[in-house]
Design a protein around this motif. Structure first.
Motif, PDB file in Angstrom:
ATOM      1  N   GLU A 316      12.958  19.783  28.393  1.00 22.46           N
ATOM      2  CA  GLU A 316      14.130  20.516  28.848  1.00 22.46           C
ATOM      3  C   GLU A 316      13.741  21.783  29.616  1.00 22.46           C
ATOM      4  O   GLU A 316      12.664  22.350  29.404  1.00 22.46           O
ATOM      5  N   ALA A 317      14.638  22.213  30.485  1.00 26.93           N
ATOM      6  CA  ALA A 317      14.466  23.491  31.180  1.00 26.93           C
ATOM      7  C   ALA A 317      14.518  24.619  30.159  1.00 26.93           C
ATOM      8  O   ALA A 317      15.320  24.588  29.225  1.00 26.93           O
ATOM      9  N   CYS A 324       9.482  22.314  33.563  1.00 28.50           N
ATOM     10  CA  CYS A 324      10.188  22.466  32.292  1.00 28.50           C
ATOM     11  C   CYS A 324       9.199  22.275  31.152  1.00 28.50           C
ATOM     12  O   CYS A 324       8.026  21.961  31.367  1.00 28.50           O
ATOM     13  N   PHE A 344      10.124  18.370  36.789  1.00 29.37           N
ATOM     14  CA  PHE A 344      11.418  17.838  36.368  1.00 29.37           C
ATOM     15  C   PHE A 344      11.544  16.339  36.607  1.00 29.37           C
ATOM     16  O   PHE A 344      12.281  15.656  35.899  1.00 29.37           O
TER      17      PHE A 344
END
Length: 357
Positions: A316-317, A324, A344
């Motif tokens: 996840e970011a 990420c 990503f």
């Protein structure tokens, strides 16, 4: 046709998405975002929805520009906007900017109902390139506990990453995964060597608020629409992954993550490691669902044992750069690790497992 220039927040969201598309190798989608930011949107219901949006418009929130770009791309895939499709890849050369903006606006005006409906749904890219990092995470888990793995994926979309052990990987110097697979992923690898152990997936299932019904051609078109039109390799790889998905196991159930997960974690699977997995999905969950999901996971963690451990694997970011974070939380002996920084779309992985400070 009358146009309305986006306000500061929407213009900023388009500008940020433009930069992200450029960084991730999609100059065509970047151009679309730039045209909307600079030249505006046609007057009408779509403009009203966008201008009145309540929430975070950017890619780390509701990803509104991506929703609009996907809705338009879907029209070209399904042959509903032939004039616009003539300016989309794979046609060669950069299109005339004025002509492209006019045809985008015409498509928005002509297909208002379709676009407004698509704007209500969060992007479901199901990027199979992310499977490289997730598979490396499963290898780390397999090496640490040497148990068969049960996978529960949150925000599983079409389930293409749920079948991650059905792909072939080149992770640095290591060849792994299913050697005979028609999908091969070869991210640029940096950092330490990938774990050697191969995971054995004993069971898999996922959930999503809006899972794809892949028996329907229209649903396959919707899935493909979230892939940027000029990234032809991603499109072809996804089409191949869809054919594998049709032959593989693992349901994607309709439901919110917290309620579904509560049922999945309601009993202990002895001599199996339960891995809860999500990738670029957590940001789309409501605050209430996030809180409930955390509570459900922590409750299951309290009942975990060395013969039935629980893991939370997330990509996840996190507001940091580059890319990420690939993170792993482990129970019963609680450890939280950042395993890697990841592009990503999974184009590169910097593998450097370290405990969270």
């Amino acid at each position: 046709m009358n146009f309305a220039t986006p306000g500061p927040e929407l213009a900023d969201a388009f500008a940020r998405q433009q930069q992200a598309c450029e960084d991730l190798g999609s100059p065509f989608t970047a151009l679309i975002c730039r045209l909307f930011a600079e030249r505006g949107l046609p007057q009408g219901p779509v403009r009203d929805v966008l201008f009145g949006w309540q929430g975070d418009l950017t890619a780390v929130g509701d990803a509104v520009p991506l929703r609009l770009c996907a809705a338009l791309h879907e029209l070209t895939i399904r042959g509903k906007a032939p004039d616009l499709a003539n300016l989309y890849p794979p046609h060669h050369g950069e299109p005339d900017h004025t002509r492209l903006h006019e045809r985008l606006a015409a498509a928005i005006t002509q297909h208002t109902t379709h676009i407004c409906q698509r704007l209500t749904r969060a992007p479901q890219t199901n990027v199979i390139g992310r499977a490289s990092a997730l598979y490396a995470g499963l290898k780390y888990i397999a090496q640490s506990c040497d148990l068969p793995i049960v996978v529960s994926e949150l925000g599983a979309s079409a389930g293409l990453n749920l079948q991650l052990d059905h792909y072939h990987y080149q992770l640095g110097e290591q060849t792994c995964g299913m050697q005979s697979s028609d999908v091969g992923l070869n991210p640029e690898w940096h950092g330490e060597q990938a774990p050697i152990a191969e995971p054995v997936v004993a069971e898999r299932a996922g959930c999503d608020l809006y899972p794809f019904d892949l028996t329907q051609d229209q649903e396959q078109s919707r899935l493909l629409s979230y892939i940027w039109a000029d990234q032809t390799e991603r499109l072809e790889a996804t089409r191949t992954a869809l054919s594998i998905r049709a032959r593989s196991s693992g349901n994607v159930d309709v439901g919110d993550a917290a309620t579904w997960l509560e049922d999945r974690l309601s009993f202990t699977r002895k001599d199996q490691a339960h891995v809860i997995m999500h990738s670029i999905a957590w940001q789309y969950f409501s605050d209430a669902d996030k809180q409930k999901a955390r509570s459900v996971i922590h409750q299951a963690a309290r009942g975990s044992t060395t013969s039935a451990p629980v893991f939370l694997l997330g990509m996840e970011a996190d507001g940091k750069h580059p890319g990420c974070a690939l993170t792993l939380s482990c129970w019963p002996q609680y450890i939280m690790l950042e395993l890697a920084r990841v592009d990503f779309h999974g184009r590169w992985i910097h593998w450097q497992p370290q405990a969270d400070k």
